[in-house]
Write an enzyme that holds these catalytic residues in place. Structure first.
Site, PDB file in Angstrom:
ATOM      1  N   LYS A 134       0.847  -1.208   0.000  1.00 30.16           N
ATOM      2  CA  LYS A 134       0.000   0.000   0.000  1.00 30.16           C
ATOM      3  C   LYS A 134       0.879   1.253   0.000  1.00 30.16           C
ATOM      4  CE  LYS A 134      -0.314  -0.356   5.013  1.00 30.16           C
ATOM      5  NZ  LYS A 134      -1.170  -0.647   6.157  1.00 30.16           N
ATOM      6  N   TYR A 158      13.386  31.730   1.159  1.00 30.80           N
ATOM      7  CA  TYR A 158      12.197  32.474   1.580  1.00 30.80           C
ATOM      8  C   TYR A 158      12.311  32.925   3.030  1.00 30.80           C
ATOM      9  CZ  TYR A 158       9.736  30.694  -2.562  1.00 30.80           C
ATOM     10  OH  TYR A 158       9.351  30.406  -3.832  1.00 30.80           O
TER      11      TYR A 158
HETATM   12  C1  LIG Z   1      -0.397  -1.505   6.939  1.00 28.94           C
HETATM   13  C2  LIG Z   1      -0.913  -2.736   7.539  1.00 28.94           C
HETATM   14  C3  LIG Z   1      -0.023  -3.770   7.889  1.00 28.94           C
HETATM   15  C4  LIG Z   1       1.470  -3.611   7.851  1.00 28.94           C
HETATM   16  O1  LIG Z   1       1.872  -2.876   8.982  1.00 28.94           O
HETATM   17  P1  LIG Z   1       3.424  -2.692   9.349  1.00 28.94           P
HETATM   18  O2  LIG Z   1       3.404  -2.010  10.652  1.00 28.94           O
HETATM   19  O3  LIG Z   1       4.005  -1.850   8.259  1.00 28.94           O
HETATM   20  O4  LIG Z   1       4.012  -4.045   9.381  1.00 28.94           O
HETATM   21  C5  LIG Z   1      -0.580  -4.969   8.313  1.00 28.94           C
HETATM   22  N1  LIG Z   1      -1.915  -5.114   8.420  1.00 28.94           N
HETATM   23  C6  LIG Z   1      -2.787  -4.128   8.131  1.00 28.94           C
HETATM   24  C7  LIG Z   1      -4.244  -4.370   8.278  1.00 28.94           C
HETATM   25  C8  LIG Z   1      -2.322  -2.907   7.679  1.00 28.94           C
HETATM   26  O5  LIG Z   1      -3.180  -1.924   7.405  1.00 28.94           O
END
Ligand SMILES: *Cc1c(COP(=O)(O)O)cnc(C)c1O
Length: 380
Positions: free
Chosen positions: A35, A262
């Site tokens: 993601k 700036y």
């Molecule tokens: C983002 C996410 C993960 C991964 O989390 P990390 O802390 O990066 O390992 C696992 N499960 C769910 C449901 C997530 O949203």
């Protein structure tokens, strides 16, 4: 090629995933969260270069799953996020596995799947203490009863998410494991092939009883520990695989008592040489780093001075500092034997590594450095 780029070491990324695979039991599957543009590392590049090592990919929304499918990623893809009714048809048509957190959403999915004449794979999400999305354990029976009656829903998994698995000083994670355990024991009897999953990076590192049938380590796969660095055993091989590099595009001599950038938040205390680099907050090099960050040029640390602009930043080389247009500038990563850690930049900005990583946007090309040293680049 844009002079500013992110270099992802595929060798290190793969080694991280291999280390995690060695750390978990051999029957436990691995789901790689990609993601938010694979935590800034590039969605498609990461998926393509880790494809053979993982069992599942996870995304947060339809669009990310769609991009993976468009790029010939055929592995199972779980969509973590909550979805809108409008998205259900495309979720099903792209063969994405959907998170179900209520009976209502299950009923909707079933209706759309029936219309399409296509089975939809779902994972039920239980709220064990995050209090974000997820079904309360006591509502599970009603949902399961519905799932049993629907010919268009295939239940493939059940999961939950930790609220503070990076904090090993609290017992809350153990409480969540307890609640989850109670829920899944029953289900597993009825659905022996169900994929039960709970562990994020913190779970993988610090809570071995949370591994179940599959783990979902995001941050750890990209080379960062959620809190305490594991210094022994196979996980100690895990290292960041992300570098942010640019080049000097301009330099000039600036006289004493002159303001830089700036609002002149930096004043020169003597005559000095100022280099300009083509990166700014428009790329995700955050303005909060103004007058705080350092960069590496020719094996020396130099400060970022004045306000970071949208597209450019200034570096104070000092009156004797040597640097010319075209010199490599390391903003994150190593140069000779010196290093700038992303985690140190996160501390300077009083935020977490996650937020810094995902802040680097698609304006910066990603270069994938493979074993054969052939560079492939893409903005995604
Ligand atoms: C983002 C996410 C993960 C991964 O989390 P990390 O802390 O990066 O390992 C696992 N499960 C769910 C449901 C997530 O949203």
């Amino acid at each position: 090629m844009h002079p500013t780029n992110i270099r992802v070491s595929i060798v290190q990324l793969r080694n991280n995933i291999i280390a995690i695979k060695k750390h978990i039991k051999s029957h436990v599957k691995i789901c790689l969260p990609v993601k938010a543009n694979a935590y800034g590392h590039g969605l498609i590049g990461v998926a393509q270069h880790t494809y053979d090592l993982v069992d599942y990919f996870a995304v947060s929304c339809l669009d990310e799953g769609y991009l993976l499918r468009k790029n010939s990623i055929t592995k199972p893809i779980l969509v973590f996020g909550a979805f809108d009714e409008d998205q259900i048809i495309d979720l099903i048509l792209n063969n994405l596995e959907i998170t179900i957190s209520s009976l209502y959403k299950a009923q909707l999915v079933s209706i759309f799947a029936e219309k399409l004449g296509k089975k939809c794979k779902i994972h039920i999400k239980i709220d064990t203490g995050m209090r974000r999305v997820g079904l309360r354990p006591e509502s599970l029976d009603a949902l399961i009863n519905f799932v049993k009656t629907s010919q268009f829903i295939e239940l493939v998994g059940v999961y939950s998410h930790f609220a503070s698995s990076d904090d090993i000083a609290t017992d809350f994670t153990l409480e969540q494991i307890n609640v989850f355990d109670g829920v899944v024991k029953k289900l597993k009897l009825e659905y022996p092939n169900l994929i039960v999953h709970l562990a994020n990076s913190g779970g993988v590192c610090y809570y071995p009883t949370s591994h179940y049938d599959m783990v979902r380590p995001g941050l750890l796969s990209y080379g960062y520990f959620p809190s305490v660095i594991v210094e022994h055993g196979v996980l100690s091989e895990i290292k960041p695989c992300f570098e942010l590099i640019t080049k000097v595009v301009y330099f000039k001599t600036v006289f004493k008592d002159n303001g830089i950038s700036y609002n002149h938040t930096y004043m020169t205390s003597s005559q000095t040489r100022i280099a300009t680099i083509p990166i700014g907050y428009g790329d995700g090099y955050r303005r909060a780093l103004s007058n705080k960050a350092v960069v590496l040029i020719r094996g020396n640390y130099y400060p970022v001075v004045g306000s970071i602009c949208m597209d450019l930043s200034m570096i104070d080389l000092g009156c004797n500092g040597e640097s010319y247009v075209g010199d490599e500038v390391v903003l994150i990563g190593r140069q000779e034997d010196l290093e700038i850690k992303l985690s140190d930049l996160a501390s300077l900005m009083e935020t977490i590594v996650y937020e810094v990583l995902v802040g680097f946007n698609e304006r910066i090309p990603r270069i994938y450095i493979t074993e054969k040293k052939n560079y492939v680049w893409t903005n995604l």
